[in-house]
Design an enzyme around this catalytic site. Structure first.
Site, PDB file in Angstrom:
ATOM      1  N   ASP A  18       0.814  -1.219   0.000  1.00  0.00           N
ATOM      2  CA  ASP A  18       0.000   0.000   0.000  1.00  0.00           C
ATOM      3  C   ASP A  18       0.850   1.273   0.000  1.00  0.00           C
ATOM      4  OD1 ASP A  18      -3.046  -0.926   0.562  1.00  0.00           O
ATOM      5  OD2 ASP A  18      -1.654  -2.240   1.622  1.00  0.00           O
ATOM      6  N   HIS A  20       0.712   3.521  -2.564  1.00  0.00           N
ATOM      7  CA  HIS A  20      -0.229   4.543  -3.053  1.00  0.00           C
ATOM      8  C   HIS A  20       0.477   5.708  -3.738  1.00  0.00           C
ATOM      9  CE1 HIS A  20      -4.104   3.068  -1.464  1.00  0.00           C
ATOM     10  NE2 HIS A  20      -3.363   2.501  -0.539  1.00  0.00           N
ATOM     11  N   ASP A  58      -1.632  -2.206  -4.329  1.00  0.00           N
ATOM     12  CA  ASP A  58      -1.838  -0.750  -4.239  1.00  0.00           C
ATOM     13  C   ASP A  58      -0.520   0.013  -4.313  1.00  0.00           C
ATOM     14  OD1 ASP A  58      -4.543  -0.978  -4.185  1.00  0.00           O
ATOM     15  OD2 ASP A  58      -4.813  -0.486  -2.069  1.00  0.00           O
ATOM     16  N   ASN A 126      -6.729  -3.230  -4.923  1.00  0.00           N
ATOM     17  CA  ASN A 126      -8.038  -2.778  -5.392  1.00  0.00           C
ATOM     18  C   ASN A 126      -7.965  -1.398  -6.042  1.00  0.00           C
ATOM     19  OD1 ASN A 126      -7.480  -1.935  -2.602  1.00  0.00           O
ATOM     20  ND2 ASN A 126      -9.449  -0.912  -2.703  1.00  0.00           N
ATOM     21  N   HIS A 127      -6.891  -0.654  -5.791  1.00  0.00           N
ATOM     22  CA  HIS A 127      -6.736   0.668  -6.424  1.00  0.00           C
ATOM     23  C   HIS A 127      -6.150   0.550  -7.824  1.00  0.00           C
ATOM     24  CE1 HIS A 127      -7.567   3.814  -3.286  1.00  0.00           C
ATOM     25  NE2 HIS A 127      -7.577   2.725  -2.537  1.00  0.00           N
ATOM     26  N   HIS A 215      -4.413  -9.373  -0.820  1.00  0.00           N
ATOM     27  CA  HIS A 215      -4.836  -7.967  -0.697  1.00  0.00           C
ATOM     28  C   HIS A 215      -6.357  -7.932  -0.584  1.00  0.00           C
ATOM     29  CE1 HIS A 215      -3.955  -3.598  -1.364  1.00  0.00           C
ATOM     30  NE2 HIS A 215      -5.247  -3.597  -1.664  1.00  0.00           N
ATOM     31  N   HIS A 243      -3.735  -4.224   1.968  1.00  0.00           N
ATOM     32  CA  HIS A 243      -5.011  -3.508   1.951  1.00  0.00           C
ATOM     33  C   HIS A 243      -5.319  -2.819   3.282  1.00  0.00           C
ATOM     34  CE1 HIS A 243      -8.901  -2.229   0.573  1.00  0.00           C
ATOM     35  NE2 HIS A 243      -9.524  -2.880   1.526  1.00  0.00           N
ATOM     36  N   HIS A 245      -4.410  -0.608   6.310  1.00  0.00           N
ATOM     37  CA  HIS A 245      -3.384   0.429   6.397  1.00  0.00           C
ATOM     38  C   HIS A 245      -2.732   0.539   7.768  1.00  0.00           C
ATOM     39  CE1 HIS A 245      -4.193   3.067   2.615  1.00  0.00           C
ATOM     40  NE2 HIS A 245      -4.305   1.782   2.349  1.00  0.00           N
TER      41      HIS A 245
END
Length: 687
Positions: A18, A20, A58, A126-127, A215, A243, A245
């Site tokens: 994650d 991002h 992610d 999922n992002h 995830h 996933h 955080h």
């Protein structure tokens, strides 16, 4: 310890999830936070001379990351992961199975044209999950560039076979399993129905260290909107869970399944919630034989985040709702709290010069009990140059007790005002709850809440502009076909009753409805690709003939009303956005001859005939020249791999399917190659 010793039998793996990249990239203060931290993570990989980097999804925040984000990611990977240092481990499994979605189905460090010193293995989240007619994601760009190895991808809704990447370094062997993000309800149902299989090495299966990267939701967000740890196989040694955080990177043992779970958490604060306030870490995993050790590495470039809650009703000695000056008193009290949090953040930053100067501050104020909130904008002006999130410092909410009422509407304020820690409000859940609690006159009578929720989610998150329209068309067609087959009398009351029964039966059959939703999304993506090709072809013809303003069939609405100059530029821009590499640059005639073929080959299911215009339920009883047929059979192709046939590859326990994939990839590549050579079909007649 023995595990931390560098030797020929010990794997050293840098674990992170994650990241991002691109989150708030346009923010003048926080825009570069994700890129700076990603560089720090790869710096740790270089300094510790790890064997490889393992990412849990992610990597990107947006499904379609900007050019700046992709460029910064490529720059960091090339700077840190390419070099002359030799890779010390080997891959024993069939890489054509592990990376079968890639155009280059082998690990990047074995490519003779690349010089990779630190391989990066990643699943999608999922992002940054695969979308569109070609089912591509941002990780596929990095994979095609040879900077990352994307694994753990599955698109089947019927069965998932997880085939591991088998790694060996000296006498240590790791079976690396990965499963990219799948909607939680769907994966939950597949686990319950025993449709998820983890393949194991056939030879010396107990000598492998089994590492699984996933995830999904770990905490329970609903009845089936998460994956219980008990669903996972008990032969696994360690699960790296993406996933979520909140940083819980220290391996925690599941008492029932006996495996360990490590939750690295995110490397950037994306929501101002208590779970994000924990110190951010990545992990340096040492594996030797069947033993492991997770070494925590604190991230120094993460922006510090402090959060506190205030309940005004808990301070009756300070605040009286009847006092006319109580609002000013509350504001002064909040300012004292914020100043105290800023002092703590400054003390924390003194010991770490790499930490960003401005902290993130969040003060949540419960003003239940007759109090009134003060102006948040005026309050935030005082901290414009001292905090990174001045507009979000104060969050007012009222905590109310749950009261059972009959026939009340859904209170969205209650949902949004104080979400539970780690809770994420989803578009499809809000749509479903709205229709379930709405008045009878606005209830759905033909469409289902689940289908509408999924369509709205695709429209919002994935920018599929045709998703809702296709859902309405599809479910209308299906209902009309059902009524025709039942030969229902053309009376409004009887029709309404049959429609209601049909809708309820579809809601009960969850698997069938799930297939319908996926088919609708496939149709929407295919339509988008078809439109892009048509618009591009029109703009190409326009550039060939400077005297013509409108081209093609006016009913297509492509360029008949466009003005000279601006219209052509706009049409070309729209077309270029959706076209693929094989179609770009080809002639109008060549593209026209394969536009329908490429659209049909990109669909997961056989196409459903769509009427020229929407019909009402009553229209369905009038004589029709041809009935619209629905064929939801799936166009899957299965490759059964015989692991015993190759003596050089380690074999697996036989399974019903080792590798299951859509026929989409192969058909797309064939169509793409044909698009350059096809000739002699008139473009206007394609419709």
């Amino acid at each position: 310890s023995v595990l931390c010793r560098d030797d020929e039998d010990t794997f050293k793996i840098l674990v992170a999830t994650d990241i991002h990249l691109g989150y708030l990239e346009k923010d003048p203060v926080r825009g570069n936070d994700t890129f700076v931290t990603f560089n720090e993570i790869l710096d740790h990989a270089q300094k510790n001379e790890v064997d490889f980097v393992l990412l849990g999804g992610d990597l990107f925040h947006d499904n379609k990351p900007s050019r700046k984000t992709v460029h910064s990611c490529l720059e960091s990977l090339r700077k840190h992961c390419m070099g002359d240092r030799p890779v010390q481990f080997e891959i024993l499994s069939d890489q054509a199975v592990n990376f079968h979605y890639s155009k280059f189905p082998w690990v990047n460090y074995q490519d003779e044209n690349l010089n990779i010193s630190i391989p990066v293995f990643s699943i999608h989240g999922n992002h940054d999950d695969p979308t569109g007619a070609d089912a591509l994601c941002a990780l596929d760009i990095l994979s095609c560039a040879g900077l990352l190895n994307h694994f753990g991808r599955s698109t089947s809704v019927e069965k998932i076979d997880i085939s591991p990447i088998l790694l060996r370094k000296g006498r240590t062997k790791i079976a690396l399993y990965g499963l990219g993000a799948i909607p939680d309800e769907r994966l939950y149902r597949m686990f319950v129905n025993k449709q998820v299989t983890m393949l194991r090495p056939k030879e010396d299966e107990d000598s492998w260290f089994n590492l699984f990267v996933i995830h999904q939701n770990r905490s329970k967000h609903g009845a089936t909107n998460y994956i219980p740890e008990q669903f996972l196989d008990d032969f696994i040694n360690l699960v790296v869970w993406g996933h979520e955080h909140e940083c819980k990177i220290a391996p925690f043992q599941n008492e029932q399944q006996r495996f360990y779970v490590s939750q690295p958490g995110s490397s950037v604060v994306t929501s101002l919630s208590p779970g994000e306030a924990a110190k951010k870490h990545i992990g340096l995993l040492h594996v030797r034989g069947k033993s492991m050790k997770m070494q925590k590495i604190a991230l120094e470039t993460v922006r510090t985040f402090h959060i506190e809650d205030i309940v005004l009703a808990d301070h009756p000695d300070l605040f009286n709702p009847c006092d006319p000056n109580v609002t000013q008193a509350i504001q002064d009290f909040c300012m004292e709290k914020v100043e105290l949090m800023l002092d703590n953040a400054e003390r924390e930053r003194l010991g770490n010069p790499r930490q960003p100067e401005k902290p993130l501050i969040r003060l949540r104020v419960d003003y239940a009990g007759g109090f009134e909130p003060f102006s948040v904008h005026r309050f935030s002006q005082k901290y414009m140059h001292r905090v990174a999130n001045p507009k979000d410092i104060i969050h007012f909410f009222r905590h109310r007790e749950q009261k059972e009422k009959n026939g009340i509407d859904l209170n969205f304020g209650k949902l949004v005002s104080r979400p539970a820690e780690g809770t994420t409000l989803r578009v499809e859940d809000l749509v479903k709850q709205y229709f379930q609690t709405a008045e009878k006159k606005v209830q759905l009578s033909l469409l289902t809440e689940r289908g509408m929720g999924e369509a709205v989610q695709e429209f919002v998150d994935k920018e599929e502009k045709d998703a809702i329209e296709e859902l309405v068309k599809f479910q209308l067609e299906k209902t009309q076909k059902f009524l025709r087959e039942r030969r229902t009398d053309a009376e409004e009351e009887k029709i309404d009753e049959e429609v209601r029964k049909f809708r309820e039966s579809r809601k009960k059959n969850i698997e069938e409805e799930d297939k319908e939703v996926r088919e609708v999304m496939t149709r929407a993506r295919a339509n988008r690709s078809e439109d892009a090709v048509l618009v591009t072809a029109s703009s190409d013809e326009d550039s060939m003939d400077m005297e013509m303003i409108g081209i093609g069939d006016p009913s297509e609405g492509l360029s008949a009303t466009l003005s000279r100059g601006r219209g052509r530029a706009r049409g070309r821009a729209r077309g270029a956005k959706g076209q693929n590499s094989t179609a770009r640059g080809s002639s109008r005639r060549g593209r026209g001859s394969t536009s329908q073929e490429s659209a049909s080959s990109s669909r997961t299911y056989k196409p459903v005939s769509v009427p020229a215009k929407n019909m009402s339920i009553i229209d369905a009883f009038r004589p029709m020249k041809s009935n619209s047929s629905l064929n939801s059979s799936q166009a899957y192709s299965e490759d059964i791999m015989d692991f015993d046939s190759d003596p050089e590859d380690t074999s697996f326990v036989p399974s019903s399917k080792v590798n299951q994939r859509l026929s989409t990839t192969s058909s797309l590549s064939k169509r793409g190659s044909q698009s350059q050579t096809s000739r002699g079909v008139d473009f206007e007649s394609d419709e």
